[in-house]
Design a protein around this motif. Structure first.
Motif, PDB file in Angstrom:
ATOM      1  N   GLY A 104      10.698  71.570 -23.003  1.00  0.00           N
ATOM      2  CA  GLY A 104      10.571  73.023 -23.006  1.00  0.00           C
ATOM      3  C   GLY A 104       9.723  73.547 -24.148  1.00  0.00           C
ATOM      4  N   ILE A 105       9.787  72.875 -25.291  1.00  0.00           N
ATOM      5  CA  ILE A 105       9.060  73.330 -26.476  1.00  0.00           C
ATOM      6  C   ILE A 105       7.608  72.870 -26.459  1.00  0.00           C
ATOM      7  N   ILE A 106       7.364  71.608 -26.081  1.00  0.00           N
ATOM      8  CA  ILE A 106       6.001  71.074 -26.214  1.00  0.00           C
ATOM      9  C   ILE A 106       5.471  70.341 -24.992  1.00  0.00           C
ATOM     10  N   GLY A 107       6.284  70.200 -23.930  1.00  0.00           N
ATOM     11  CA  GLY A 107       5.847  69.394 -22.806  1.00  0.00           C
ATOM     12  C   GLY A 107       5.454  70.144 -21.558  1.00  0.00           C
ATOM     13  N   ASP A 108       5.695  71.425 -21.524  1.00  0.00           N
ATOM     14  CA  ASP A 108       5.375  72.239 -20.354  1.00  0.00           C
ATOM     15  C   ASP A 108       3.903  72.064 -19.988  1.00  0.00           C
ATOM     16  N   ASP A 110      -3.555  73.523 -22.303  1.00  0.00           N
ATOM     17  CA  ASP A 110      -4.768  74.288 -22.579  1.00  0.00           C
ATOM     18  C   ASP A 110      -4.611  75.092 -23.869  1.00  0.00           C
ATOM     19  N   PRO A 111      -4.370  74.387 -24.994  1.00  0.00           N
ATOM     20  CA  PRO A 111      -4.197  75.127 -26.244  1.00  0.00           C
ATOM     21  C   PRO A 111      -5.504  75.766 -26.712  1.00  0.00           C
ATOM     22  N   LYS A 112      -5.382  76.967 -27.252  1.00  0.00           N
ATOM     23  CA  LYS A 112      -6.563  77.690 -27.732  1.00  0.00           C
ATOM     24  C   LYS A 112      -6.491  78.020 -29.218  1.00  0.00           C
ATOM     25  N   THR A 113      -5.350  77.758 -29.835  1.00  0.00           N
ATOM     26  CA  THR A 113      -5.167  78.012 -31.267  1.00  0.00           C
ATOM     27  C   THR A 113      -4.468  76.814 -31.903  1.00  0.00           C
ATOM     28  N   ARG A 114      -4.499  76.738 -33.224  1.00  0.00           N
ATOM     29  CA  ARG A 114      -3.782  75.675 -33.923  1.00  0.00           C
ATOM     30  C   ARG A 114      -2.303  75.721 -33.562  1.00  0.00           C
ATOM     31  N   GLN A 115      -1.754  76.923 -33.510  1.00  0.00           N
ATOM     32  CA  GLN A 115      -0.333  77.065 -33.218  1.00  0.00           C
ATOM     33  C   GLN A 115       0.006  76.557 -31.817  1.00  0.00           C
ATOM     34  N   SER A 116      -0.849  76.859 -30.841  1.00  0.00           N
ATOM     35  CA  SER A 116      -0.547  76.366 -29.489  1.00  0.00           C
ATOM     36  C   SER A 116      -0.837  74.865 -29.382  1.00  0.00           C
ATOM     37  N   ALA A 123       0.725  67.147 -24.995  1.00  0.00           N
ATOM     38  CA  ALA A 123      -0.505  66.592 -24.430  1.00  0.00           C
ATOM     39  C   ALA A 123      -1.622  66.575 -25.463  1.00  0.00           C
ATOM     40  N   PHE A 124      -1.771  67.656 -26.216  1.00  0.00           N
ATOM     41  CA  PHE A 124      -2.843  67.715 -27.215  1.00  0.00           C
ATOM     42  C   PHE A 124      -2.578  66.733 -28.353  1.00  0.00           C
ATOM     43  N   ILE A 125      -1.380  66.740 -28.888  1.00  0.00           N
ATOM     44  CA  ILE A 125      -1.053  65.903 -30.047  1.00  0.00           C
ATOM     45  C   ILE A 125      -1.276  64.421 -29.720  1.00  0.00           C
ATOM     46  N   VAL A 126      -0.723  63.961 -28.607  1.00  0.00           N
ATOM     47  CA  VAL A 126      -0.847  62.558 -28.221  1.00  0.00           C
ATOM     48  C   VAL A 126      -2.305  62.221 -27.901  1.00  0.00           C
ATOM     49  N   SER A 127      -2.959  63.085 -27.152  1.00  0.00           N
ATOM     50  CA  SER A 127      -4.362  62.826 -26.784  1.00  0.00           C
ATOM     51  C   SER A 127      -5.267  62.792 -27.996  1.00  0.00           C
ATOM     52  N   LEU A 154      -2.663  63.436 -37.596  1.00  0.00           N
ATOM     53  CA  LEU A 154      -3.497  64.625 -37.449  1.00  0.00           C
ATOM     54  C   LEU A 154      -3.551  65.428 -38.743  1.00  0.00           C
ATOM     55  N   SER A 155      -4.728  65.943 -39.016  1.00  0.00           N
ATOM     56  CA  SER A 155      -4.966  66.760 -40.210  1.00  0.00           C
ATOM     57  C   SER A 155      -5.364  68.159 -39.763  1.00  0.00           C
ATOM     58  N   PRO A 156      -5.533  69.077 -40.683  1.00  0.00           N
ATOM     59  CA  PRO A 156      -5.984  70.422 -40.284  1.00  0.00           C
ATOM     60  C   PRO A 156      -7.276  70.397 -39.468  1.00  0.00           C
ATOM     61  N   TYR A 157      -8.157  69.436 -39.724  1.00  0.00           N
ATOM     62  CA  TYR A 157      -9.400  69.339 -38.958  1.00  0.00           C
ATOM     63  C   TYR A 157      -9.137  69.065 -37.480  1.00  0.00           C
ATOM     64  N   ASP A 158      -8.039  68.371 -37.187  1.00  0.00           N
ATOM     65  CA  ASP A 158      -7.704  68.050 -35.807  1.00  0.00           C
ATOM     66  C   ASP A 158      -7.197  69.253 -35.023  1.00  0.00           C
ATOM     67  N   TYR A 159      -7.026  70.354 -35.717  1.00  0.00           N
ATOM     68  CA  TYR A 159      -6.597  71.589 -35.058  1.00  0.00           C
ATOM     69  C   TYR A 159      -7.654  72.684 -35.185  1.00  0.00           C
ATOM     70  N   GLY A 160      -8.830  72.343 -35.674  1.00  0.00           N
ATOM     71  CA  GLY A 160      -9.928  73.299 -35.781  1.00  0.00           C
ATOM     72  C   GLY A 160     -10.556  73.548 -34.423  1.00  0.00           C
ATOM     73  N   LYS A 161     -11.465  74.516 -34.381  1.00  0.00           N
ATOM     74  CA  LYS A 161     -12.081  74.912 -33.104  1.00  0.00           C
ATOM     75  C   LYS A 161     -12.785  73.741 -32.419  1.00  0.00           C
ATOM     76  N   GLU A 162     -13.535  72.943 -33.181  1.00  0.00           N
ATOM     77  CA  GLU A 162     -14.232  71.799 -32.573  1.00  0.00           C
ATOM     78  C   GLU A 162     -13.242  70.824 -31.942  1.00  0.00           C
TER      79      GLU A 162
END
Length: 143
Positions: free
Chosen positions: A73-77, A82-88, A94-98, A123-131
């Motif tokens: 419910g928290i992270i697997g839905d 399709d995360p668009k921000t660091r928070q999402s 899916a994003f973290i594992v991928s 993962l570091s802050p760079y892994d959550y940047g726009k790129e």
């Protein structure tokens, strides 16, 4: 208890009048707590099967993560693919594992120990940047 290596510059106490941190779980990277088991499994799979990283994304047919209901419910839905921000992104299994898997594939190798693999692939802050959020390989792995 006792002295030992720590990645944190923090002094802990178990007696006396000093503040004590007992029974706490410290995350060693930027990921939602509910994904820790999947990350441990992924990194163990990579360490025990280094050809996964050497073979590239084409060598991976499917990724199946089984999680308990609160984690799902928290992270697997599926909407979290399709995360668009660091928070999402840090609340998307899916994003973290991928992202970790893509880091290992881009490196082409995996350290031979769990500790070294955690340090290299976490993962570091760079892994959550726009790129990173819109990285084509990470997005493809998430599907």
């Amino acid at each position: 208890w006792g002295p030992g290596p720590s990645p944190f510059n923090i002094v802990l106490s178990h007696s006396g009048s000093d503040f004590a941190v007992c029974g706490m779980h410290f995350k060693l990277g930027l990921y939602e707590h509910q994904s820790a088991g999947a990350l441990e499994g992924l990194i163990a799979a990579l360490v025990n099967n280094p050809k996964l990283a050497e073979g590239g994304a084409d060598g991976i047919d499917n990724i199946n993560i089984v999680a308990y209901e609160p984690a799902f419910g928290i992270i697997g839905d599926p909407a979290k693919k399709d995360p668009k921000t660091r928070q999402s992104a840090d609340h998307s299994m899916a994003f973290i594992v991928s992202r970790i898997l893509v880091k290992a594939i881009k490196e082409g190798k995996v350290p031979s120990s769990m500790d070294a693999a955690w340090k290299e692939l976490m993962l570091s802050p760079y892994d959550y940047g726009k790129e990173a959020l819109y990285d084509a390989e990470t997005r493809a792995m998430m599907q």
